[in-house]
Design a protein around this motif. Sequence first.
Motif, mmCIF file in Angstrom:
data_model
loop_
_atom_site.group_PDB
_atom_site.id
_atom_site.type_symbol
_atom_site.label_atom_id
_atom_site.label_comp_id
_atom_site.label_asym_id
_atom_site.label_seq_id
_atom_site.Cartn_x
_atom_site.Cartn_y
_atom_site.Cartn_z
ATOM 1 N N TYR A 290 49.886 -15.507 -6.967
ATOM 2 C CA TYR A 290 50.607 -16.654 -7.914
ATOM 3 C C TYR A 290 51.961 -17.822 -7.280
ATOM 4 C CZ TYR A 290 49.084 -14.589 -12.241
ATOM 5 O OH TYR A 290 48.776 -13.604 -13.289
ATOM 6 N N GLN B 292 55.801 -19.683 -7.474
ATOM 7 C CA GLN B 292 56.684 -20.426 -8.107
ATOM 8 C C GLN B 292 57.430 -21.721 -7.818
ATOM 9 O OE1 GLN B 292 60.113 -17.373 -9.751
ATOM 10 N NE2 GLN B 292 60.606 -18.665 -11.066
ATOM 11 N N GLN C 157 61.424 -23.314 -11.518
ATOM 12 C CA GLN C 157 59.697 -24.175 -12.627
ATOM 13 C C GLN C 157 59.275 -22.358 -12.501
ATOM 14 O OE1 GLN C 157 56.758 -26.727 -11.601
ATOM 15 N NE2 GLN C 157 58.745 -28.257 -9.976
ATOM 16 N N LYS C 158 58.005 -22.325 -13.346
ATOM 17 C CA LYS C 158 57.381 -21.249 -14.078
ATOM 18 C C LYS C 158 56.596 -20.998 -12.879
ATOM 19 C CE LYS C 158 56.378 -23.102 -18.561
ATOM 20 N NZ LYS C 158 55.250 -23.004 -19.533
ATOM 21 N N VAL C 159 56.361 -19.628 -13.020
ATOM 22 C CA VAL C 159 55.539 -18.537 -12.042
ATOM 23 C C VAL C 159 54.203 -19.676 -12.651
ATOM 24 C CG1 VAL C 159 54.572 -16.460 -11.612
ATOM 25 C CG2 VAL C 159 57.171 -16.648 -11.748
ATOM 26 N N PHE D 45 49.762 -19.053 -11.822
ATOM 27 C CA PHE D 45 48.687 -18.736 -11.856
ATOM 28 C C PHE D 45 47.463 -19.569 -10.547
ATOM 29 C CE2 PHE D 45 44.741 -16.083 -11.518
ATOM 30 C CZ PHE D 45 44.153 -16.379 -11.311
ATOM 31 N N PHE E 263 53.426 -15.372 -4.527
ATOM 32 C CA PHE E 263 53.555 -13.786 -4.739
ATOM 33 C C PHE E 263 52.275 -13.043 -4.939
ATOM 34 C CE2 PHE E 263 58.285 -13.168 -5.704
ATOM 35 C CZ PHE E 263 58.746 -14.174 -6.906
ATOM 36 N N LEU F 261 50.292 -5.972 -14.090
ATOM 37 C CA LEU F 261 49.782 -5.929 -12.401
ATOM 38 C C LEU F 261 51.043 -5.911 -11.985
ATOM 39 C CD1 LEU F 261 47.599 -8.557 -13.910
ATOM 40 C CD2 LEU F 261 49.206 -10.251 -12.203
ATOM 41 N N PHE G 107 53.790 -6.631 -8.333
ATOM 42 C CA PHE G 107 54.156 -8.168 -7.649
ATOM 43 C C PHE G 107 54.143 -7.093 -6.298
ATOM 44 C CE2 PHE G 107 53.244 -11.442 -9.435
ATOM 45 C CZ PHE G 107 52.788 -11.172 -11.143
ATOM 46 N N GLY G 108 54.312 -8.257 -5.099
ATOM 47 C CA GLY G 108 55.341 -8.350 -4.221
ATOM 48 C C GLY G 108 56.705 -8.765 -4.231
ATOM 49 N N ASN G 109 56.968 -8.664 -3.064
ATOM 50 C CA ASN G 109 58.503 -9.239 -3.023
ATOM 51 C C ASN G 109 58.605 -11.177 -2.682
ATOM 52 O OD1 ASN G 109 59.589 -7.244 -3.719
ATOM 53 N ND2 ASN G 109 60.635 -6.765 -1.442
ATOM 54 N N TYR H 87 58.508 -9.390 -17.442
ATOM 55 C CA TYR H 87 58.623 -8.860 -16.363
ATOM 56 C C TYR H 87 59.896 -9.277 -16.050
ATOM 57 C CZ TYR H 87 54.085 -8.179 -15.043
ATOM 58 O OH TYR H 87 52.811 -7.810 -14.636
ATOM 59 N N GLN I 120 63.157 -9.600 -5.014
ATOM 60 C CA GLN I 120 62.917 -8.428 -4.894
ATOM 61 C C GLN I 120 61.662 -9.192 -5.956
ATOM 62 O OE1 GLN I 120 64.238 -5.030 -6.390
ATOM 63 N NE2 GLN I 120 65.515 -5.013 -5.618
ATOM 64 N N GLY I 121 60.044 -9.032 -6.194
ATOM 65 C CA GLY I 121 59.081 -9.075 -6.419
ATOM 66 C C GLY I 121 58.933 -9.034 -8.256
#
Lengths: 114, 113
Positions: free
Chosen positions: A35, A37, A41-43, A45, A91, A103, A105-107, B36, B42-43
């Motif tokens: 993903y 961002q 704005q939005k996250v 896909f 992400f 899901l 998610f990573g950082n 979320y 962080q994620g």
Amino acid sequence: EPEVTQTPSHQVTQMGQEVILRCVPISNHLYFYWYRQILGQKVEFLVSFYNNEISEKSEIFDDQFSVERPDGSNFTLKIRSTKLEDSAMYFCASSEPGDNSPLHFGNGTRLTVT
Amino acid sequence: AQSVTQLGSHVSVSEGALVLLRCNYSSSVPPYLFWYVQYPNQGLQLLLKYTSAATLVKGINGFEAEFKKSETSFHLTKPSAHMSDAAEYFCAVSDDGNTPLVFGKGTRLSVIA
């Protein structure tokens, strides 16, 4: 608790250069995602990956992008010729098999294209 | 196509006050809905999810959300805000739990001492 790890945390590149963003999903997960961002704005896909192939991709994921699982642990996103508008937080996420598995998610990797 | 709208890009509450973060969804089928949270640097971390079982869903850190089909809403609440709740909160929807998540723009929660 197992985590999705992403490297680097911040990548600066010049327009037109290729970048590879790296992710190590959680080891027993089988579904992988990218993903992004853009600031403010939005996250959004980009792509999902299962069984060594792309299972779904968005309109954003054009020929400039590619994903790969080169070994049993890494999942990479390559951007072939970066543009200024590719600057964003990217992400990686992974999930277990099964319906509505959440899901993880990573950082994120902050990509800055100059 | 599914979508979510989060009302208010920034919400500020006093410590101990009620937290209410709004999310409205649009989906052609009964949706799977998620909240979320993203702490600085962080994620995204799953707070809670709705999957057509109970309409009131309890999540981590004292948060809960109620699915209201008549209002197409899935607002996130917490009775008493804590300083550690300051973060960005994202509502997300999936048509069947397997299709890619569609996220809202996010709401930044600030907690004032």
